[in-house]
Design an enzyme around this catalytic site. Structure first.
Site, PDB file in Angstrom:
ATOM      1  N   LYS A  87      -7.272  -1.412  -0.079  1.00  0.00           N
ATOM      2  CA  LYS A  87      -7.021  -0.993   1.307  1.00  0.00           C
ATOM      3  C   LYS A  87      -7.924   0.187   1.647  1.00  0.00           C
ATOM      4  O   LYS A  87      -7.911   1.216   0.959  1.00  0.00           O
ATOM      5  CB  LYS A  87      -5.548  -0.603   1.431  1.00  0.00           C
ATOM      6  CG  LYS A  87      -4.943  -0.792   2.783  1.00  0.00           C
ATOM      7  CD  LYS A  87      -3.447  -0.592   2.685  1.00  0.00           C
ATOM      8  CE  LYS A  87      -2.779  -0.717   4.020  1.00  0.00           C
ATOM      9  NZ  LYS A  87      -1.378  -0.280   3.945  1.00  0.00           N
TER      10      LYS A  87
HETATM   11  C1  E4P Z   1       0.356  -1.109   6.851  1.00  0.00           C
HETATM   12  O1  E4P Z   1      -0.260  -1.565   5.947  1.00  0.00           O
HETATM   13  C2  E4P Z   1       1.085   0.169   6.810  1.00  0.00           C
HETATM   14  O2  E4P Z   1       1.506   0.397   5.485  1.00  0.00           O
HETATM   15  C3  E4P Z   1       2.326   0.162   7.637  1.00  0.00           C
HETATM   16  O3  E4P Z   1       2.558  -1.071   8.237  1.00  0.00           O
HETATM   17  C4  E4P Z   1       2.558   1.353   8.470  1.00  0.00           C
HETATM   18  O4  E4P Z   1       3.801   1.212   9.098  1.00  0.00           O
HETATM   19  P1  E4P Z   1       4.584   2.416   9.776  1.00  0.00           P
HETATM   20  O5  E4P Z   1       3.917   2.724  11.064  1.00  0.00           O
HETATM   21  O6  E4P Z   1       5.978   1.872   9.979  1.00  0.00           O
HETATM   22  O7  E4P Z   1       4.542   3.558   8.805  1.00  0.00           O
END
Ligand code: E4P
Length: 218
Positions: A87
């Site tokens: 990522k």
């Molecule tokens: C995506 O990969 C992120 O980990 C995640 O969806 C962020 O979500 P949040 O805005 O609920 O923290």
């Protein structure tokens, strides 16, 4: 549409996996910290534990923000398990890193995407997944689902292979709307998956069926 769970909690991952509808996992540094997973080796070990629980991509995020650092970290993460997807944040060096990993055949998930322009760059750099954060856009009074629509249109125009991974999903309506729009994947909390089960007419109907069976067989 594929269902990923957005957590580093092993019990929740197992629960979603046991339901038989889980296609992968996304994590981020905040989710790891929430589970109390700290220290480089513990974090790497935790990724392996997650990978051993699910059949499908597991996104593991780099901490570095420079190209060399991202490459070094990403290569180490990718070596951990075949399920790992590296990522990478949507920043200038991140775009270069996406291109590098794509040329090496290492799968990537471009994270922290909040605009169609960023999604276009991610696809051109060869990202395997792009993660527009719909919940966080909604939080600042901007329609996150509109961004998914825009990206779907752009990717279809040019037949980009990058999969649209609707991220920061908060509830079941996000899931349903993403499915209507044609997002390839959604990632959200366990409740956004199990919540899809709920309908009061199902509960009332089942109660009546079981009561009627009991009457007929007593
Ligand atoms: C995506 O990969 C992120 O980990 C995640 O969806 C962020 O979500 P949040 O805005 O609920 O923290």
């Amino acid at each position: 549409m594929k269902f990923f769970i957005d957590t580093a909690n092993l019990d929740q991952i197992k629960e979603a996996q046991d339901l038989g509808v889980l296609d992968g996992v996304t994590t981020n540094p905040s989710l790891m910290a929430k589970e109390g997973i700290t220290g480089e080796q513990n974090i790497l070990d935790h990724y392996v534990k997650i990978c051993n629980l699910v059949e499908g991509p597991v996104s593991a995020e780099v901490i570095s923000t420079d190209f060399e650092g991202m490459v070094k970290e990403g290569e180490r993460l990718a070596e951990l398990h075949e399920n790992i997807v590296v990522k990478i944040p949507m920043i200038k060096d991140g775009v270069k890193a996406l291109k590098y990993f794509s040329s090496k055949g290492i799968r990537t998930n471009c994270t922290l995407v909040f605009s169609a322009g960023q999604a276009l760059l991610a696809a051109k750099a060869g990202a395997s997944f792009v993660s527009p954060f719909i919940g966080r856009l909604d939080d600042v009074s901007t329609d996150g689902l509109e961004l998914i629509e825009q990206i779907r249109l752009i990717y279809d125009n040019y037949m980009y292979d990058t999969e649209i991974l609707a991220a920061s999903v908060r509830h079941t309506m996000h899931v349903i709307k993403c499915a209507e729009i044609g997002a390839d994947v959604m990632t959200g909390p366990l409740s956004s998956i199990t919540g899809l089960l709920n309908h009061p007419l199902t509960d009332i109907g089942l109660e009546k069926f079981l009561a009627d069976y009991k009457k007929g067989n007593s």
